[in-house]
Write a protein that holds these residues in place. Structure first.
Motif, mmCIF file in Angstrom:
data_model
loop_
_atom_site.group_PDB
_atom_site.id
_atom_site.type_symbol
_atom_site.label_atom_id
_atom_site.label_comp_id
_atom_site.label_asym_id
_atom_site.label_seq_id
_atom_site.Cartn_x
_atom_site.Cartn_y
_atom_site.Cartn_z
ATOM 1 N N ALA A 38 -10.409 -4.354 -1.475
ATOM 2 C CA ALA A 38 -11.342 -4.449 -2.602
ATOM 3 C C ALA A 38 -10.697 -5.190 -3.774
ATOM 4 N N LEU A 39 -9.418 -4.926 -4.028
ATOM 5 C CA LEU A 39 -8.717 -5.605 -5.117
ATOM 6 C C LEU A 39 -8.560 -7.100 -4.836
ATOM 7 N N THR A 79 -8.887 2.691 -12.848
ATOM 8 C CA THR A 79 -10.053 3.215 -12.135
ATOM 9 C C THR A 79 -10.036 4.739 -12.099
ATOM 10 N N ARG A 80 -8.900 5.297 -11.737
ATOM 11 C CA ARG A 80 -8.794 6.757 -11.600
ATOM 12 C C ARG A 80 -8.884 7.470 -12.946
ATOM 13 N N THR A 107 0.828 -1.205 0.000
ATOM 14 C CA THR A 107 0.000 0.000 0.000
ATOM 15 C C THR A 107 0.867 1.263 0.000
ATOM 16 N N LEU A 143 -14.249 -2.323 -10.752
ATOM 17 C CA LEU A 143 -13.350 -3.395 -10.316
ATOM 18 C C LEU A 143 -13.449 -4.653 -11.174
ATOM 19 N N THR A 202 -5.213 0.893 -10.137
ATOM 20 C CA THR A 202 -5.473 2.248 -9.654
ATOM 21 C C THR A 202 -5.581 3.227 -10.820
ATOM 22 N N VAL A 223 -1.773 3.730 -1.957
ATOM 23 C CA VAL A 223 -3.198 3.435 -1.841
ATOM 24 C C VAL A 223 -3.493 3.072 -0.387
ATOM 25 N N ASP A 224 -4.759 3.110 -0.014
ATOM 26 C CA ASP A 224 -5.094 2.731 1.359
ATOM 27 C C ASP A 224 -5.488 1.248 1.424
ATOM 28 N N SER A 280 -8.197 -0.174 2.358
ATOM 29 C CA SER A 280 -9.531 -0.522 1.856
ATOM 30 C C SER A 280 -9.489 -0.797 0.349
ATOM 31 N N TRP A 281 -8.662 -0.069 -0.390
ATOM 32 C CA TRP A 281 -8.517 -0.310 -1.833
ATOM 33 C C TRP A 281 -7.863 -1.676 -2.055
#
Length: 115
Positions: free
Chosen positions: A53-54, A88-89, A41, A95, A85, A46-47, A49-50
């Motif tokens: 999710a991945l 998505t961004r 991370t 996802l 990332t 990234v945090d 939680s991301w």
């Protein structure tokens, strides 16, 4: 992952101008390197939680550990998290789309290596 550092070039001659060389420092991101969830991370900015999710979507998979605190990932996961990332961004890919796109990229890379 790559940085540059300026270091003086060593010389027996004394010159009025200092000579400099650039040293490139990097990390090999392959299946042999191992990363903790915290390192992953931090490297990808990234945090947690991301990352969760991945993992839930199957984009990356821990190679060891039962919980986030114990998870270990290969260096390949760094690249996959960074790509996920960006997809998505920058492109707004969800996802499920990220997982599909990265799997197709991996397949394409494997086919290119076979040639």
């Amino acid at each position: 992952m790559f940085g540059t550092r300026k270091a003086p070039a060593h010389s027996l001659e004394v010159t009025a101008m200092a000579e400099w060389r650039t040293e490139v420092v990097g990390v090999v991101l392959d299946h042999s390197s191992e990363w903790t969830a915290r390192e992953l991370t931090a490297a990808c900015r990234v945090d947690e939680s991301w990352l969760l999710a991945l993992v839930d979507e199957g984009v990356v998979e821990p190679i060891a550990g039962e919980s986030l605190a114990d998870w270990r990932f290969t260096g390949v996961a760094v690249t996959r998290v960074q790509r996920a990332t960006r997809l998505t961004r920058d492109l707004g890919v969800n996802l499920a789309g990220v997982a599909l796109a990265l799997d197709l990229i991996d397949e394409l890379s494997a086919l290119r290596r076979v040639r």
